[in-house]
Design an enzyme around this catalytic site. Sequence first.
Site, PDB file in Angstrom:
ATOM      1  N   LYS A 178       0.671  -1.222   0.155  1.00 57.39           N
ATOM      2  CA  LYS A 178      -0.210   0.124   0.077  1.00 57.39           C
ATOM      3  C   LYS A 178       0.751   1.310  -0.063  1.00 57.39           C
ATOM      4  O   LYS A 178       2.064   1.312   0.796  1.00 57.39           O
ATOM      5  CB  LYS A 178      -0.890   0.062   1.360  1.00 57.39           C
ATOM      6  CG  LYS A 178      -1.890   1.182   1.489  1.00 57.39           C
ATOM      7  CD  LYS A 178      -2.648   0.975   2.688  1.00 57.39           C
ATOM      8  CE  LYS A 178      -3.862   2.015   2.977  1.00 57.39           C
ATOM      9  NZ  LYS A 178      -4.733   1.514   4.188  1.00 57.39           N
ATOM     10  N   SER A 208      -9.148   1.602   2.912  1.00 52.13           N
ATOM     11  CA  SER A 208      -8.067   2.499   2.205  1.00 52.13           C
ATOM     12  C   SER A 208      -7.116   1.852   1.663  1.00 52.13           C
ATOM     13  O   SER A 208      -6.554   2.250   0.754  1.00 52.13           O
ATOM     14  CB  SER A 208      -7.486   3.453   3.375  1.00 52.13           C
ATOM     15  OG  SER A 208      -6.742   2.948   4.330  1.00 52.13           O
ATOM     16  N   SER A 210      -9.787  -0.551   7.151  1.00 49.07           N
ATOM     17  CA  SER A 210      -8.801  -0.401   6.071  1.00 49.07           C
ATOM     18  C   SER A 210      -8.303  -1.459   5.245  1.00 49.07           C
ATOM     19  O   SER A 210      -7.902  -1.425   3.956  1.00 49.07           O
ATOM     20  CB  SER A 210      -7.971   0.839   6.162  1.00 49.07           C
ATOM     21  OG  SER A 210      -8.621   1.871   6.289  1.00 49.07           O
TER      22      SER A 210
END
Length: 530
Positions: free
Chosen positions: A123, A198, A222
């Site tokens: 990420k 996210s 997330s």
Amino acid sequence: MLWKIRIVFSILNVIYDVFRPILLFLRKKPPSIPPITRSIYKLSATKLAKKIREREITSYEVVQEYITRIKEVNPFLNAVVDERFADAIIEAKNYDEQLKDGKFDIKTLEQEKPLYGVPITIKECCAVKGCSHTGCTLPRKGIKADYDAAVVEMLRNAGAIPLCVTNTPEMSSGYDSANLLYGRTYNPYDTRYSAGGSSGGEGALLGAGGSVIGIGSDLCGSIRIPAFLNGIFGLKPTSGIIPTNGHFPHTDDKHFHKFMTFGPMTRYAEDLGLLMRVMTSKCNHDLRLDVPVDLKQIKIYYRQSLDKSFGVLPMSQEIENCVLKAANYFTRHNIRAEKLPIKWPETITDIVLTGFLNIKEPPQLLLDANNPKNHKNANIEMVKALFNLSQHTKQLIFFTIPFETHFPFTDSEISHYTKHAEEIRQKLLNTIIVSADLLGDNGILIYPTFRKQFLPELVIFEMISVSNCGIFNIFGFPAMHVPMGLNHEGMPIGVQVIAAPYQDRLCLAVAKELEIAFGGWVPPSVSISD
């Protein structure tokens, strides 16, 4: 929930129920992503590492295959924001040369470098040296990390080869991975739907078979929400067992660090344990990850929905059934499963929302490229955003307002709900009422991860559904999404598995069992030809 908020959301829910089918009707289902045609993509990271160690396959071949797959699916997904393919190929060739020269024996690699030669994706909020580290916000355009986050360093030391960094909402603040710098990430099963956030870019790439293992971060679901939406496994570990330095945005606030953690995202359950052993190698708590779990000794509890009161969108019937199917599976195998014997209060959503307002010093989210010390006013930015004059997304601004104003809660309400949260946490651990823990060192809760798939434009309507995950960030419990196949629309479904703090290994064991029972990750399109 406060009545003023319930009324607002009940109105929004009516609008949602009207517009969702209309939007779906107006949009033709887009073409599917390219099918998986190579058997290598059906191997777990654990099996790939073994084959590399035993020289049945080269790291170069594996890395090259995944680069090819990323290039094949990313035009459909927009999941990758920066890559290091050339460096990864060089590293893979070096690893192969070291094996050829006998630098490591198989046993040493298995014990000290269990990810030797295996590609990994990460990420964007997590620092990977030489890759984009912007927080996916326009004011930081062009900024690249000049170091590796601690977790990336541990993965590299274990032999993993980072391939790329993946998309997030702006400043990892939201549940749809869209921003003004890199655009929106799309769901690999149907690109009309959100990939979530996210860790949405990571989830989409894994779900599409463009990655075998990845790293996300989780503040309020997330990791687990994108895992749910993209049909993969995603674990939010126990709070504090994995170092979080190198995460952007960052703050020293103790509550932020209590709630936020890095965690593994994978297509196969066996890879979760492998990654956890690497990522917790510096943890000072004995997690007993190598101690076998006797499933016959586990107590299974389940709850099928968050809250059925006024103003809250109901859990989809498919997800309620999914929870029940998982619980019944254990019952059929003579493992005790029963409904959670704790009444979930109607104020559960208030408890979640106010829990995060205990972050007294949140990271600065609305950045100014010209003056980093400038504190932008969220209300002014929202007005500007309505006319496309802001450098920030409406999603980020909407996320920022409660931190700045605590709206719609008063300080006394925040204090009240915080105490209530601790009471529920203690009831789950059951250290007050009886001597034996409800979860303890052998209890598991099966629970919904999220309500259903959603269209990106309607993300605000699903805000309360995030409470299904957020409550366990507040409690500090390990929580994992486990995929359980596809629904009638061909979209992923699954459940959340929760354990008491430091009992992450129970989540891992139950995930493996449910994968065997229900099939785990199902590729968006499959065509094995070799």
